[in-house]
Scaffold this active site. Structure first.
Site, PDB file in Angstrom:
ATOM      1  N   SER A 197     -19.582  16.320  36.429  1.00 46.84           N
ATOM      2  CA  SER A 197     -20.748  15.485  36.728  1.00 46.84           C
ATOM      3  C   SER A 197     -21.879  15.678  35.734  1.00 46.84           C
ATOM      4  O   SER A 197     -22.519  14.705  35.309  1.00 46.84           O
ATOM      5  CB  SER A 197     -21.243  15.784  38.143  1.00 46.84           C
ATOM      6  OG  SER A 197     -20.248  15.521  39.100  1.00 46.84           O
ATOM      7  N   HIS A 239     -26.601  17.917  37.707  1.00 43.67           N
ATOM      8  CA  HIS A 239     -26.800  16.513  37.351  1.00 43.67           C
ATOM      9  C   HIS A 239     -28.071  16.332  36.515  1.00 43.67           C
ATOM     10  O   HIS A 239     -28.058  15.664  35.470  1.00 43.67           O
ATOM     11  CB  HIS A 239     -26.894  15.656  38.616  1.00 43.67           C
ATOM     12  CG  HIS A 239     -25.622  15.601  39.390  1.00 43.67           C
ATOM     13  ND1 HIS A 239     -25.480  14.858  40.554  1.00 43.67           N
ATOM     14  CD2 HIS A 239     -24.424  16.202  39.190  1.00 43.67           C
ATOM     15  CE1 HIS A 239     -24.250  15.006  41.020  1.00 43.67           C
ATOM     16  NE2 HIS A 239     -23.591  15.817  40.220  1.00 43.67           N
TER      17      HIS A 239
END
Length: 404
Positions: free
Chosen positions: A327, A381
């Site tokens: 991610s 993230h």
């Protein structure tokens, strides 16, 4: 600021006109830009390209020399040298120049169109067709018709560096254009290894999903291997997390003990089918655009370094969590996409405005989802996103950088 905006508008108008085969309109646009900013090498390069379409080879020669005077090195200088070599019918040397330009600026539609022209001149019709298709994609459907000296539909075995190619209306000599005197360029007597390297580089340039597909394949292969070894596809359970940790997932206390390699290996591990499925689907849709806009090596650099920075952020801000997944790297790629849209917003026009709006919407949606759902590595993230934005701003091809 207003004058610079007008200059950029004229430059983009000239590029669009060339892509549509409108040499006269392109020349007018670049001429207006030159009045506002006479020392901009890209404006003089545009004038050279536009006058090549008009057949004014003397102007092309002078404009190219002006580019090299203003910018002795860089993309503009190399592109101008490619035009000069075309005038001098040194097609092999011109192709070499274009390879260097495309390596620095892979999204340069005109460079790909000129490469298609030169490949066609030298009898490589199939490769020319591929290059022409890519030029059309990069210029949003531009055909670049009538922007290069006419070529009759004949097949030529090659070019020996001395005589004009059959089927090509060569630029005039004598009073109509300055005589360009440079050392003769010998034929490319390539070894088998050199030919293989060139074929490989060309094949990679014609496959915009190459790096993306490799990254997806590696992630999927690792997941399949772990599923076979540990006999499970769900690593969210207690035993599954232990298995994933043994496979190389990131865990702060172990990293603190010196196992820093886990920050890298964790990028290729996933907790479940849903986890890897969503990540790889996102990479499948976003990755190819960055691969084309930035080039394969810049794209790979952005992907890997963003994932590493995301892992480092997790180590400092969420040290006791078990972290795995691509991610952070994918958020870095998404950040690079936003940078490209922002830098080229004027060139993209209304599409650019819509693209930036969509980018902000999806970014906000993903961040809200990350903050509200348990078990989401939001620190990873955000770290990956920030790294991707910074890296993209540093690595974006030079000709795509705009003055403030």
């Amino acid at each position: 600021m207003e004058a610079q905006t007008d200059v950029q508008t004229y430059i983009e108008r000239g590029k669009q006109a060339l892509a549509q085969g409108q040499g006269r309109e392109a020349a007018i646009a670049y001429a207006h830009a030159a009045q506002l900013e006479p020392d901009n090498p890209y404006i003089h390069l545009g004038l050279a390209e536009a006058n090549l379409a008009l057949g004014a080879y003397g102007v092309v020669f002078m404009a190219c020399k002006k580019v090299q005077e203003l910018q002795p090195e860089g993309v503009a200088a190399t592109m101008s040298q490619a035009l000069l070599n075309l005038l001098d019918r040194n097609y092999d040397r011109a192709l070499q120049n274009l390879e260097a330009v495309i390596a620095e600026d892979p999204a340069n539609g005109y460079a790909h169109a000129m490469r298609a022209y030169l490949l066609r001149v030298t009898g490589h019709d199939y490769d020319a067709g591929l290059a022409r298709s890519r030029a059309a994609r990069l210029s949003y459907g531009g055909t670049f018709e009538n922007v290069f000296p006419p070529v009759e539909p004949t097949r030529a075995p090659g070019y020996n560096g001395n005589a004009a190619m059959p089927g090509v209306d060569a630029p005039p000599t004598g009073r109509e254009a300055p005589q360009i005197e440079r050392d003769q360029v010998p034929n490319w007597n390539r070894t088998n290894m050199q030919r293989q390297v060139i074929r490989t580089r060309f094949w990679m340039s014609q496959n915009p999903r190459f790096v993306t597909n490799i990254l997806i394949a590696i992630n999927v292969l690792v997941f399949v291997i772990l599923a076979v070894v540990f006999k499970t596809i769900d690593f969210t359970t207690g035993q599954g997390q232990i298995d994933l940790l043994n496979a190389g997932a990131q865990y702060g206390p172990l990293v603190a003990q010196g196992q820093i390699w886990r920050i890298f290996t964790a990028m290729f591990l996933h907790f479940s089918i849903l986890h890897i499925g969503l990540n790889m689907l996102s990479l499948f849709f976003i990755g190819p655009a960055i691969e084309v806009f930035y080039g394969k090596w810049r794209y790979l650099t952005i992907y890997l370094l963003s994932g590493i920075v995301g892992g480092i952020a997790t180590y400092f801000f969420d040290p006791n969590s078990l972290a795995a997944g691509a991610s952070g790297a994918i958020f870095g790629v998404f950040g690079a996409l936003g940078v490209f849209y922002f830098v080229n917003r004027r060139a993209l026009g209304n599409y650019g405005t819509g693209a930036i709006t969509n980018w902000v919407f999806w970014l906000g949606l993903n961040l809200v989802f990350g903050f509200t759902q348990p078990g989401i590595g939001i620190v990873d993230h955000i770290g990956g996103l920030a790294a991707g934005i910074v890296l993209a701003a540093l690595l974006i091809p030079k000709s795509k950088r705009r003055r403030a």
